[in-house]
Scaffold this motif. Sequence first.
Motif, mmCIF file in Angstrom:
data_model
loop_
_atom_site.group_PDB
_atom_site.id
_atom_site.type_symbol
_atom_site.label_atom_id
_atom_site.label_comp_id
_atom_site.label_asym_id
_atom_site.label_seq_id
_atom_site.Cartn_x
_atom_site.Cartn_y
_atom_site.Cartn_z
ATOM 1 N N THR A 149 0.860 -1.179 0.000
ATOM 2 C CA THR A 149 0.000 0.000 0.000
ATOM 3 C C THR A 149 0.895 1.227 0.000
ATOM 4 O OG1 THR A 149 -0.110 0.102 2.421
ATOM 5 C CG2 THR A 149 -1.764 -1.252 1.303
ATOM 6 N N GLY A 150 0.281 2.388 0.053
ATOM 7 C CA GLY A 150 1.071 3.619 0.032
ATOM 8 C C GLY A 150 1.932 3.793 1.261
ATOM 9 N N MET A 243 7.109 -2.327 7.722
ATOM 10 C CA MET A 243 7.342 -2.926 6.413
ATOM 11 C C MET A 243 8.648 -3.721 6.398
ATOM 12 S SD MET A 243 7.426 -1.128 2.668
ATOM 13 C CE MET A 243 7.668 -2.111 1.179
ATOM 14 N N ARG A 244 9.720 -3.129 6.931
ATOM 15 C CA ARG A 244 11.004 -3.825 6.926
ATOM 16 C C ARG A 244 10.940 -5.095 7.766
ATOM 17 N NH1 ARG A 244 15.221 0.017 8.897
ATOM 18 N NH2 ARG A 244 14.316 -0.493 10.923
ATOM 19 N N SER A 245 10.288 -5.023 8.932
ATOM 20 C CA SER A 245 10.195 -6.184 9.808
ATOM 21 C C SER A 245 9.400 -7.304 9.151
ATOM 22 C CB SER A 245 9.551 -5.798 11.142
ATOM 23 O OG SER A 245 10.353 -4.882 11.847
ATOM 24 N N ARG A 246 8.262 -6.938 8.537
ATOM 25 C CA ARG A 246 7.426 -7.965 7.916
ATOM 26 C C ARG A 246 8.092 -8.586 6.696
ATOM 27 N NH1 ARG A 246 1.888 -4.449 8.695
ATOM 28 N NH2 ARG A 246 1.371 -5.255 10.774
ATOM 29 N N VAL A 247 8.790 -7.789 5.927
ATOM 30 C CA VAL A 247 9.498 -8.342 4.768
ATOM 31 C C VAL A 247 10.580 -9.314 5.224
ATOM 32 C CG1 VAL A 247 11.067 -7.779 2.881
ATOM 33 C CG2 VAL A 247 9.006 -6.423 3.216
#
Length: 343
Positions: A149-150, A243-247
Amino acid sequence: MQTISPPKSLAPQKARISPLLAGLALLLALFAVFALSITQGSVQLSWHEFSLALLREGDPRYQTIVWDLRLPRVIAALVVGSALGVSGALLQGMLRNGLASPFLLGISAGSGLAAVAILGLGIWQIWLPLGAWLGGVVTIIIVYLLARTGTGISVERLILGGVALSSLFGAVQSMLLLLSPDGQAQAALSWLIGSLNGRSWQEITVAGPSMVVSLFAGCLLARQLNVLSLGEDLAVGLGTSLMRSRVLIGLVATLLAAGAVSIAGLVGFVGLIVPHGIRLLVGTDYRLVLPFSALGGALVLAVADLLARLGPTEVPVGIVTAVMGAPVFLWLLHHRRRLAGGL
């Protein structure tokens, strides 16, 4: 300076029993199952015969049974079980969803599709581990792109994308099986059910090193998972990049799941139920949950594989884990009332 205290319900729960005692019990159980798996089967070995064969002495037949048949199979069960247990724990912690597993995000389906293509189209089976691994990695990349998402990655879109791709890949798998010759279709179907029969040192040496590295990497993600368990707002407030953690967590979980699929096929329920059982045992602190999920997953799959080959006819280990896992999962569902409540 005022500190932010997480809600009591979201804070990591303490261990129900001593982690030392829990770890010792799991290790002793693993040793017992390992010993039984090596000595029991269609040909039973005494401890003396096993000891001689392990030293590459005595009857050459027993040496072949121990070194070429049973040892690689048992080690494969331990590695695959550990990978599935940690992968399930990582995904459940990342998504804060007790139903999360490698199947939910389409990882297993992507690996399975690649494997069926290799087996069904008659491509050299030496490419099976690599193909299954690449299938899982490509799938999770597509899922992450769909979930962007954005402002980052939407958990809801991540799950929905995984479910949609699983359905699509399942349909393509069925079509490939229908179009394949009978012999190749039978081999692919047997692999899809999940089996450790005939696993050799080749599969372990191809996929094993990356899986071991991923296991250690997964255990190092405990802090990020503990922070994510506090909720998105608190996690961002504590300076965590969602975002970084989930990736990162999703990538490690994918490497583990795809590696497991490349060795044993589609083995269900291990990545789903093991983290729940471990949380009941040692609490919800992921510094304990992740390493104990590795031990628990190894134990569950080793027991399932032992049971699969004790009868007159060997049963695929995927069927055994389903028969074992479904009642346990129903009990856990009743015991916990809400699967997501303990995450």
